[in-house]
Write a protein that holds these residues in place. Structure first.
Motif, PDB file in Angstrom:
ATOM      1  N   GLN A 247       1.722   0.742  -0.492  1.00  0.00           N
ATOM      2  CA  GLN A 247       2.840   0.052   0.115  1.00  0.00           C
ATOM      3  C   GLN A 247       4.055   0.954   0.214  1.00  0.00           C
TER       4      GLN A 247
ATOM      5  N   PHE B  90      10.236  -3.797   9.191  1.00  0.00           N
ATOM      6  CA  PHE B  90       9.206  -3.330   8.272  1.00  0.00           C
ATOM      7  C   PHE B  90       8.532  -2.089   8.831  1.00  0.00           C
TER       8      PHE B  90
ATOM      9  N   PHE C 228       2.204  -3.021   4.787  1.00  0.00           N
ATOM     10  CA  PHE C 228       3.614  -3.133   5.130  1.00  0.00           C
ATOM     11  C   PHE C 228       4.514  -2.694   3.989  1.00  0.00           C
ATOM     12  N   GLY C 229       5.640  -2.075   4.359  1.00  0.00           N
ATOM     13  CA  GLY C 229       6.669  -1.731   3.393  1.00  0.00           C
ATOM     14  C   GLY C 229       7.470  -2.952   2.999  1.00  0.00           C
TER      15      GLY C 229
END
Lengths: 115, 112
Positions: B3, B88, B102-103
């Motif tokens: 992530q 994101f 996803f961040g």
């Protein structure tokens, strides 16, 4: 048409209920995805279907059961959920294949509340 | 976990100013994508940059990628109130293009 549709938009269910979320796309995409998103958090991948076969299951509890009846439809069957499963459930689709980088197109999501 | 982490977590600017968001990730990637999400709604794809690219433009968006530092930035120029959203980054694994992680996201507020 670059639209992914999801129904229902909102769903409230009890812990003993059985319900289903539906997702549909007509872009000819052969990869479809389910994500779960909690408030103020990023989406988390749950399942990936490629050519109507389940290819990724991110250790999701069995109370979530995905189904891909054809290349345009993706369902998520819900049974015996817990209040902590309340979240926004997002469906996405993309091209499939063994090479390349494929943009994912997202639906608007289903806001699920488990009482 | 692969992530990404985004910085800053929240950003508030005046309309017309530029907004810069940064994303760092941990492992080798095939591509990096940026998405926008308006409050409680679906994500909209903004731009994809491949691991062999360093910079990409799309309208008012400019994305850079530094694979040696495992980082990317998104620049929105001449911001508008309609740009208010969460942004994101999302990384596609090397050899595992279908799995996108996803961040943590940056919440951008553009004040009219």
């Amino acid at each position: 048409d670059t639209e992914v549709t999801q129904t229902p938009k909102h769903l409230v269910m009890g812990m003993t209920n059985k319900k289903s979320l539906k997702c549909e796309q007509h872009m000819g995409h052969r990869a479809m995805y389910w994500y779960k998103q909690k408030a103020k958090k990023p989406p988390e991948l749950m399942f990936v279907y490629s050519y109507e076969k389940l290819s990724i299951n991110e250790s999701v509890p069995s109370r979530f059961s995905p189904e891909c009846p054809n290349s345009s439809l993706l369902n998520l069957h819900l049974h015996a959920l817990q209040p902590e499963d309340s979240a926004l459930y997002l469906c996405a689709s993309s091209q499939a294949g063994t090479s390349g980088s494929h943009t994912q197109y997202f639906g608007p999501g289903t806001r699920l509340t488990v009482l | 976990s692969q992530q990404g982490e985004e910085d800053p977590q929240a950003l508030s600017i005046q309309e017309g100013e530029n907004a810069t968001m940064n994303c760092s990730y941990k492992t080798s990637i095939n591509n990096l994508q940026w998405y926008r999400q308006n409050s409680g709604r679906g994500l909209v794809h903004l731009i994809l940059i491949r691991s062999n690219e360093r910079e990409k433009h799309s309208g008012r968006l400019r994305v850079t990628l530094d694979t040696s530092k495992k980082s990317s930035s998104l620049l929105i120029t001449a911001s508008r109130a309609a740009d208010t959203a969460s942004y994101f980054c999302a990384t596609g694994l090397l050899g595992g293009y279908q799995k996108v992680t996803f961040g943590t996201g940056t919440k951008l507020q553009v004040i009219p």
